[in-house]
Design a protein around this motif. Sequence first.
Motif, short mmCIF file in Angstrom:
data_model
loop_
_atom_site.label_atom_id
_atom_site.label_comp_id
_atom_site.label_asym_id
_atom_site.label_seq_id
_atom_site.Cartn_x
_atom_site.Cartn_y
_atom_site.Cartn_z
N LEU A 114 70.29 -8.66 16.27
CA LEU A 114 70.38 -8.84 17.72
C LEU A 114 70.88 -7.60 18.46
O LEU A 114 70.30 -7.19 19.47
CB LEU A 114 71.28 -10.05 18.03
N ILE A 115 71.93 -6.98 17.97
CA ILE A 115 72.46 -5.79 18.64
C ILE A 115 71.48 -4.61 18.56
O ILE A 115 71.21 -3.96 19.58
CB ILE A 115 73.86 -5.41 18.10
N PRO A 116 70.91 -4.31 17.39
CA PRO A 116 69.96 -3.18 17.33
C PRO A 116 68.72 -3.38 18.19
O PRO A 116 68.08 -2.40 18.58
CB PRO A 116 69.59 -3.11 15.84
N ASN A 117 68.37 -4.63 18.48
CA ASN A 117 67.15 -4.91 19.24
C ASN A 117 67.42 -5.42 20.64
O ASN A 117 66.50 -5.95 21.29
CB ASN A 117 66.29 -5.93 18.47
N ALA A 118 68.66 -5.26 21.11
CA ALA A 118 69.00 -5.73 22.46
C ALA A 118 68.14 -5.01 23.50
O ALA A 118 67.95 -3.79 23.44
CB ALA A 118 70.48 -5.48 22.74
N ASP A 149 68.55 -4.67 26.82
CA ASP A 149 69.19 -3.95 27.94
C ASP A 149 70.70 -4.00 27.78
O ASP A 149 71.23 -4.57 26.82
CB ASP A 149 68.77 -4.57 29.29
N ASP A 150 71.41 -3.41 28.76
CA ASP A 150 72.87 -3.31 28.69
C ASP A 150 73.52 -4.70 28.73
O ASP A 150 74.52 -4.94 28.04
CB ASP A 150 73.40 -2.46 29.84
N GLU A 151 72.97 -5.59 29.53
CA GLU A 151 73.57 -6.93 29.64
C GLU A 151 73.52 -7.65 28.30
O GLU A 151 74.49 -8.30 27.89
CB GLU A 151 72.83 -7.74 30.72
N ASN A 152 72.40 -7.52 27.59
CA ASN A 152 72.30 -8.13 26.27
C ASN A 152 73.24 -7.46 25.27
O ASN A 152 73.84 -8.14 24.43
CB ASN A 152 70.85 -8.06 25.77
N LEU A 153 73.38 -6.15 25.37
CA LEU A 153 74.31 -5.44 24.48
C LEU A 153 75.74 -5.92 24.69
O LEU A 153 76.49 -6.13 23.72
CB LEU A 153 74.23 -3.93 24.73
N VAL A 154 76.12 -6.10 25.95
CA VAL A 154 77.46 -6.62 26.25
C VAL A 154 77.61 -8.02 25.69
O VAL A 154 78.61 -8.35 25.03
CB VAL A 154 77.73 -6.61 27.77
N TYR A 155 76.61 -8.86 25.92
CA TYR A 155 76.66 -10.25 25.48
C TYR A 155 76.83 -10.34 23.96
O TYR A 155 77.68 -11.08 23.46
CB TYR A 155 75.37 -10.96 25.90
N TYR A 156 76.02 -9.57 23.22
CA TYR A 156 76.05 -9.68 21.77
C TYR A 156 77.31 -9.05 21.16
O TYR A 156 77.87 -9.57 20.18
CB TYR A 156 74.80 -9.05 21.17
N ASN A 157 77.80 -7.94 21.74
CA ASN A 157 79.05 -7.37 21.23
C ASN A 157 80.24 -8.26 21.57
O ASN A 157 81.19 -8.37 20.78
CB ASN A 157 79.25 -5.96 21.80
#
Length: 241
Positions: A109-113, A115-123
């Motif tokens: 999930l993180i490597p394939n996020a 956009d930034d919002e998804n990166l924040v969500y998954y981290n």
Amino acid sequence: MAEDRQQLVFMAKLAEQSERYDEMKEGMMQIVELGPQLSLEEREMLSIAYKHCVGNRRTSSRIIAAMEEKDANKKDPDSLEKIREYRVKVDEELKFLCEEIIRLLDMKLIPNAADDENLVYYNKMKGDYFRYLAECLAEPDRSKFAESSRASYQTASDIAEKLSPTNPTRLGLALNYTVLQFEVLKQTEEACKLAKKAFDDAIEQVDSLDEAHYKESSTIMQLLRDNLTTWTADMHVSTAE
């Protein structure tokens, strides 16, 4: 492929409505394997599935820990041993589930996020599950997982600077990060400072909050303020004592 995904989403929704969250989780894992860029609906369903699966074990672990503490005063070694064995079983289940979703986040999930919002969500999500491990497990695992949680939340926080202060994902991150600081790391002043900053930054732009996010963002802002009020009062009491 699209039909397979639609069928899995349908079955995961059916499992959710039936409150069969372990099956919902398995379905969502299959969806991630088909393609790790999730829609908002799929992302929320993955979160719900693991939240319930892990949440049930967290509740059980806390109840059994309270029973263990109570039984320790009864001087009944056989009963106490059975309680401890059962708690180990529950905590192992919790650890397996947390490590499973963390692997899914790290590898898919993180490597394939997108956009930034998804990166924040998954981290943020990664930080949450490390925090759950830190809350339930004993040392030295507790400190190890607490630091992993802090690092994940900090990574998310650095990226979240690109999002609006009223963005619900950014606000939810601040809320959970402060819980880690206050309740696990015992960094009470840092927790209060972060909660106040997140609330103040959001309140300055609340008038520009779009209708789609208003309810969710407002709820998280209220939780930040409630925590800040409670924590500040507790710190004043501790100082007075």
